[in-house]
Design an enzyme around this catalytic site. Structure first.
Site, PDB file in Angstrom:
ATOM      1  N   LEU B  11      -2.048   0.658   4.729  1.00 36.43           N
ATOM      2  CA  LEU B  11      -1.152   1.818   4.866  1.00 36.43           C
ATOM      3  C   LEU B  11      -0.257   1.935   3.646  1.00 36.43           C
ATOM      4  CD1 LEU B  11       0.157   2.024   8.557  1.00 36.43           C
ATOM      5  CD2 LEU B  11      -1.444   3.530   7.386  1.00 36.43           C
ATOM      6  N   THR B  13       0.106   4.352  -0.142  1.00 39.85           N
ATOM      7  CA  THR B  13       0.301   5.777  -0.408  1.00 39.85           C
ATOM      8  C   THR B  13      -0.743   6.610   0.330  1.00 39.85           C
ATOM      9  OG1 THR B  13       1.107   5.178  -2.593  1.00 39.85           O
ATOM     10  CG2 THR B  13       0.489   7.477  -2.260  1.00 39.85           C
ATOM     11  N   VAL B  14      -2.006   6.319   0.082  1.00 39.51           N
ATOM     12  CA  VAL B  14      -3.069   7.147   0.650  1.00 39.51           C
ATOM     13  C   VAL B  14      -3.178   6.926   2.160  1.00 39.51           C
ATOM     14  CG1 VAL B  14      -5.525   7.719   0.562  1.00 39.51           C
ATOM     15  CG2 VAL B  14      -4.324   7.119  -1.540  1.00 39.51           C
ATOM     16  N   LYS B 105     -12.384   3.654  -6.178  1.00 35.22           N
ATOM     17  CA  LYS B 105     -13.436   3.830  -7.195  1.00 35.22           C
ATOM     18  C   LYS B 105     -13.742   2.552  -7.933  1.00 35.22           C
ATOM     19  CE  LYS B 105      -9.415   5.131  -8.730  1.00 35.22           C
ATOM     20  NZ  LYS B 105      -8.444   6.056  -8.173  1.00 35.22           N
ATOM     21  N   ASP B 201     -10.127   3.788 -15.752  1.00 37.62           N
ATOM     22  CA  ASP B 201     -10.227   4.561 -14.520  1.00 37.62           C
ATOM     23  C   ASP B 201     -11.180   5.754 -14.701  1.00 37.62           C
ATOM     24  OD1 ASP B 201      -8.950   5.442 -11.796  1.00 37.62           O
ATOM     25  OD2 ASP B 201      -8.751   7.191 -13.096  1.00 37.62           O
ATOM     26  N   LYS B 205     -14.862   6.433 -12.788  1.00 38.74           N
ATOM     27  CA  LYS B 205     -15.206   7.676 -12.100  1.00 38.74           C
ATOM     28  C   LYS B 205     -16.438   8.316 -12.727  1.00 38.74           C
ATOM     29  CE  LYS B 205     -10.415   8.542 -10.712  1.00 38.74           C
ATOM     30  NZ  LYS B 205      -9.127   9.097 -11.211  1.00 38.74           N
TER      31      LYS B 205
HETATM   32  N1  LIG Z   1      -2.716   7.028  -4.849  1.00 39.02           N
HETATM   33  C1  LIG Z   1      -3.584   7.925  -5.224  1.00 39.02           C
HETATM   34  O1  LIG Z   1      -3.222   9.045  -5.583  1.00 39.02           O
HETATM   35  C2  LIG Z   1      -5.057   7.628  -5.188  1.00 39.02           C
HETATM   36  C3  LIG Z   1      -5.981   8.651  -5.518  1.00 39.02           C
HETATM   37  C4  LIG Z   1      -7.331   8.380  -5.431  1.00 39.02           C
HETATM   38  C5  LIG Z   1      -7.769   7.126  -5.057  1.00 39.02           C
HETATM   39  N2  LIG Z   1      -6.860   6.140  -4.758  1.00 39.02           N
HETATM   40  C6  LIG Z   1      -7.372   4.839  -4.366  1.00 39.02           C
HETATM   41  O2  LIG Z   1      -7.002   4.606  -3.030  1.00 39.02           O
HETATM   42  C7  LIG Z   1      -6.798   3.231  -2.803  1.00 39.02           C
HETATM   43  C8  LIG Z   1      -5.412   3.022  -2.234  1.00 39.02           C
HETATM   44  O3  LIG Z   1      -4.490   3.548  -3.149  1.00 39.02           O
HETATM   45  P1  LIG Z   1      -2.936   3.666  -2.819  1.00 39.02           P
HETATM   46  O4  LIG Z   1      -2.341   4.505  -3.882  1.00 39.02           O
HETATM   47  O5  LIG Z   1      -2.750   4.054  -1.421  1.00 39.02           O
HETATM   48  O6  LIG Z   1      -2.463   2.149  -3.056  1.00 39.02           O
HETATM   49  P2  LIG Z   1      -1.169   1.423  -2.487  1.00 39.02           P
HETATM   50  O7  LIG Z   1      -0.090   2.416  -2.262  1.00 39.02           O
HETATM   51  O8  LIG Z   1      -0.933   0.253  -3.345  1.00 39.02           O
HETATM   52  O9  LIG Z   1      -1.649   0.945  -1.053  1.00 39.02           O
HETATM   53  C9  LIG Z   1      -2.497  -0.124  -0.854  1.00 39.02           C
HETATM   54  C10 LIG Z   1      -2.133  -0.688   0.492  1.00 39.02           C
HETATM   55  O10 LIG Z   1      -3.073  -1.683   0.853  1.00 39.02           O
HETATM   56  C11 LIG Z   1      -2.364  -2.710   1.499  1.00 39.02           C
HETATM   57  N3  LIG Z   1      -3.116  -3.969   1.511  1.00 39.02           N
HETATM   58  C12 LIG Z   1      -3.462  -4.750   0.471  1.00 39.02           C
HETATM   59  N4  LIG Z   1      -4.180  -5.801   0.921  1.00 39.02           N
HETATM   60  C13 LIG Z   1      -4.256  -5.688   2.258  1.00 39.02           C
HETATM   61  C14 LIG Z   1      -4.845  -6.450   3.286  1.00 39.02           C
HETATM   62  N5  LIG Z   1      -5.498  -7.555   3.016  1.00 39.02           N
HETATM   63  N6  LIG Z   1      -4.740  -6.001   4.547  1.00 39.02           N
HETATM   64  C15 LIG Z   1      -4.091  -4.874   4.828  1.00 39.02           C
HETATM   65  N7  LIG Z   1      -3.499  -4.105   3.902  1.00 39.02           N
HETATM   66  C16 LIG Z   1      -3.596  -4.510   2.630  1.00 39.02           C
HETATM   67  C17 LIG Z   1      -1.063  -2.830   0.757  1.00 39.02           C
HETATM   68  O11 LIG Z   1      -0.151  -3.450   1.588  1.00 39.02           O
HETATM   69  P3  LIG Z   1       1.251  -3.974   1.060  1.00 39.02           P
HETATM   70  O12 LIG Z   1       2.132  -2.772   1.170  1.00 39.02           O
HETATM   71  O13 LIG Z   1       1.570  -5.023   2.067  1.00 39.02           O
HETATM   72  O14 LIG Z   1       1.042  -4.458  -0.321  1.00 39.02           O
HETATM   73  C18 LIG Z   1      -0.757  -1.365   0.520  1.00 39.02           C
HETATM   74  O15 LIG Z   1      -0.027  -0.800   1.578  1.00 39.02           O
HETATM   75  C19 LIG Z   1      -6.990   2.548  -4.153  1.00 39.02           C
HETATM   76  O16 LIG Z   1      -8.305   2.087  -4.232  1.00 39.02           O
HETATM   77  C20 LIG Z   1      -6.794   3.683  -5.144  1.00 39.02           C
HETATM   78  O17 LIG Z   1      -7.539   3.498  -6.331  1.00 39.02           O
HETATM   79  C21 LIG Z   1      -5.528   6.378  -4.811  1.00 39.02           C
END
Ligand SMILES: NC(=O)c1ccc[n+]([C@@H]2O[C@H](COP(=O)([O-])OP(=O)(O)OC[C@H]3O[C@@H](n4cnc5c(N)ncnc54)[C@H](OP(=O)(O)O)[C@@H]3O)[C@@H](O)[C@H]2O)c1
Ligand SMILES: NC(=O)c1ccc[n+]([C@@H]2O[C@H](COP(=O)([O-])OP(=O)(O)OC[C@H]3O[C@@H](n4cnc5c(N)ncnc54)[C@H](OP(=O)(O)O)[C@@H]3O)[C@@H](O)[C@H]2O)c1
Lengths: 436, 436
Positions: B11, B13-14, B105, B201, B205
């Site tokens: 949980l 950002t996404v 990705k 990145d 992609k």
């Molecule tokens: N943000 C974007 O705009 C975007 C766009 C396209 C693709 N993506 C992709 O989407 C994915 C997630 O991105 P995000 O931006 O949401 O990243 P993020 O905000 O860093 O969120 C990742 C989450 O995963 C959790 N996590 C890590 N290990 C875990 C585990 N073992 N069990 C449960 N939760 C765990 C983290 O928890 P903690 O809070 O406890 O660290 C964090 O809440 C990535 O692969 C990214 O490349 C993101």
């Protein structure tokens, strides 16, 4: 490899393109469909036409029954235009157990609920990606790719012929009639381009999109619409001077008071994506509450772009995706209440461009602004050039851009202005696109 | 109404955006999926975090087994970044009978064949719309909407952070470092933006898109790439003077000699759609042999645009479309031979922008053009400004635009020029986009 037998009804511009893709690129379609798509039959009116000679032996037939009675043919691309016999043929195809792919927006805009209802009763499905914006896959994008969103607005250049005409008039200062003659020569306009240039075609497409995106059930004929057939090169020129281009814009915008829906030549700020759509291209700017703005640009018509959409539909249908989507979305369900009401056109807010001719005498501008003021239409800017200094005429053109006002008030003000003694001839009134 | 139980792992950002759409807009997702999508579980690392307090009782858990052991959960959005434990969790999810949706990705670019192979063995499927270009549904558009085409080329701005940085440097004349600091403050760049700004990145992609569009199997790490981290505001300024903008362009182009693949800061003609992509937007220009050019523009990242793509995937998966597509297309099949070979980078033709500093003495331009000539790189235009007239320096900048030449020859020429006595410091060399 599994084989799905396919038929085409109507080997015109689009049908010929579809046959070409199926026959020349069987490897490609097989890879994307996971099975061979086999063109079994193509139904035409006159099988002796020389252009059909290239097709494999036995494919061309004049007898629709060759398709209807062949249970191995599962998917049929119905590519004849107009309402009849297209409607009857489509019903027969569904009733004989075929899934149908079509590019005929007029048919869907007019008979969508009947055809889709019948398909649902029979357990068949209908795909229609090519019916709107040709090569731009806007149907799938709205129905599937953006399905997590409430679509907030949709603004499109949906008629390539109109856009070609406007681009040429703008570029070369041509009159509408000359632009039409040239477009016909180049194959960008039909012999009778009425439905393209009077806004009918764009309104039919908008009716389909508004249904898919907003759950509205507009009758296309009820959508307020103006075409490009009334455009004067002078307006394109003034728009340019003001920093705008004129585009035939189809607009659906959701507000708290309902859905705004109309098609009209519209001033669009130069440099923004919709303003820069050239020639026969189409474009659609969609705004979703989660995804934000998404912009699509591509060829909205033409043999191969349209065939691209039809063949994608054939593949989706052969794979089974169309059936799932069709069953889930319940598109064009006549029994369902619209999810949104249409806002009365007269209440819609808008900014306007007004162009008129006035006698070059003192107090004239005051009289006109007085009328606007009484209708609570306030002025954003004015262009009044000096009269021709050869003294040949004391009538001068006047161009006014207004702030936002309801369509009805702006219309009444324009009528009243037209009846002033100091005003010569008609008042041209065009909408100005709001927002980015 | 039927109910499909869904879980989220991660949980961040996404993940938070996805939970929001599922919880706040259940009516909408139900309408598009033909069934209720019920958020049953969300797996996090530390369930006591205050930001999880708003979620319904019982949803948040630290125990992945709560998902793995619940056979009613059919679809899981796996939204943790990085390679491990993301990979292991994904395998566990597949092995416990879940279909998986992901936005990761890096994971796909690195472990795609393993994960997809395992899913196929197990009869499960994987959806990954959000992995490329966030809110722009490019995966579905290439795999499904344009499936009647041989894609001929694909040129994209795929990294929003880089585009934001370049736009700001260009607009405000900022240095790269200042732009990064500002982007971090505004949330457009990560604390460690290395993978975004060095081209990693975008290359990941591009590897995914090149696989889907061309059947290539490139390792992302083998894709020649440069990032925006070496860009100097001076180059943005000169590009502007020459009628170009600089964009981090990811290019895949099919030719008779194979597939051209690279990521690099590229001069793009001002006024063309890719050149006008601003801020954190992404855009992709696709060319298909049937459909012609199609252009997509939208937000490539951010919470809700990305969640829009993830939820569309969840809907597609719940409806069953993902399964059909997955079974048909055999994406990332490690046993399959690539359908196209990669052209060696050194052989790729390109036009180039060269910027260097030379001693302001006679014969210098001749020496430099001599080197270019010997490498058969011909010159299209030159900018040489007068030296600063305060006499402080006799070193002047020189900008050269070349005609088309192979990458290898251009690189060798640039190296040789850099070693000339009359040249001070490094030679900057950037690609110039060819075609529209
Ligand atoms: N943000 C974007 O705009 C975007 C766009 C396209 C693709 N993506 C992709 O989407 C994915 C997630 O991105 P995000 O931006 O949401 O990243 P993020 O905000 O860093 O969120 C990742 C989450 O995963 C959790 N996590 C890590 N290990 C875990 C585990 N073992 N069990 C449960 N939760 C765990 C983290 O928890 P903690 O809070 O406890 O660290 C964090 O809440 C990535 O692969 C990214 O490349 C993101
Ligand atoms: N052209 C485009 O770029 C485009 C783009 C998007 C959508 N569409 C739509 O696609 C549909 C087809 O357009 P088109 O441009 O291909 O039209 P077209 O060139 O006029 O082709 C229509 C074909 O249907 C045939 N036909 C008519 N009645 C028939 C019947 N009873 N049995 C068998 N064949 C019959 C005609 O045969 P004859 O040759 O014997 O008259 C003609 O070959 C239309 O609904 C149109 O709105 C077209």
């Amino acid at each position: 490899m599994e084989k799905t037998k396919v038929a085409i009804v109507g080997l015109g511009t689009v049908g010929t393109g579809v046959a070409k893709l199926l026959l020349d690129h069987g490897d490609r379609t097989a890879r994307h469909a996971g099975r061979t798509l086999w063109l079994q039959r193509a139904v035409v009116r006159d099988a002796s036409k020389p252009e059909y000679a290239d097709l494999p032996e036995g494919v061309v037939t004049e007898d629709l029954d060759d398709v209807l009675n062949d249970p191995e043919i599962k998917v049929v691309a119905q590519l004849i235009g107009g309402l009849e016999p297209a409607r009857t043929i489509m019903l027969k195809l569904l009733e004989s157990g075929k899934d149908v792919v079509t590019a005929n927006k007029a048919l869907l805009a007019e008979h969508g609920p009947e055809l889709f209802g019948r398909a649902r009763e029979l357990g068949q499905c209908i795909a229609f990606e090519a019916a709107v914006a040709g090569g731009i896959p806007i149907i799938t994008n709205i129905s599937q790719c953006l399905s997590a969103n409430q679509i907030l607005s949709l603004e499109g250049i949906l008629n390539g012929t109109s856009n070609f005409l406007v681009t040429q008039m703008d570029r070369l200062g041509m009159s509408f009639d000359d632009a039409v003659a040239q477009a016909q020569e180049l194959g960008y306009a039909e012999a009778d381009p009425t439905m393209d240039v009077d806004g009918t075609d764009a309104a039919q497409k908008l009716a389909i999109l508004a249904h898919l995106a907003f759950g509205a059930h507009p009758r296309w004929a009820d959508i307020p619409r103006l075409g490009v057939d009334q455009l004067d090169p002078a307006d394109l020129q003034y728009a340019r001077e003001l920093g705008y281009r004129i585009k035939l814009l189809a607009v659906a915008r959701l507000g708290s008071e309902g859905l705004e829906l109309h098609v009209s030549p519209t001033l669009v700020k130069a440099g923004t994506p919709l303003a820069e759509v050239q020639d026969a291209f189409n474009a659609i700017a969609v705004r979703g509450d989660a995804v934000g703005p998404v912009f699509y640009h591509g060829l909205g018509a033409g043999q191969m772009p349209t065939a691209s959409a039809v063949v994608a539909d054939i593949i989706d249908t052969a794979v089974g995706r169309t059936r799932l989507t069709f069953q889930t979305l319940k598109q064009f369900n006549g029994d369902e209440q619209p999810r949104v009401s249409l806002r009365p056109f007269s209440e819609l807010p808008g900014r306007y461009y007004l162009r008129l001719h006035v006698n070059d005498s003192p107090g004239v501008l005051g009289e006109i602004t007085g009328v606007l003021g009484r209708h609570q239409v306030s002025i954003a800017s004015v262009i009044q050039h000096e009269p021709a200094n050869d003294g040949t005429s004391d009538v001068v053109p006047l161009v006014i851009m207004t702030h936002s006002a309801p369509e009805g008030a702006a219309g009444r003000a324009a009528n009243e202005i037209e009846n002033l003694d100091c005003v010569v001839g008609k008042v041209i009134r065009l909408r100005v696109k709001v927002g980015e």
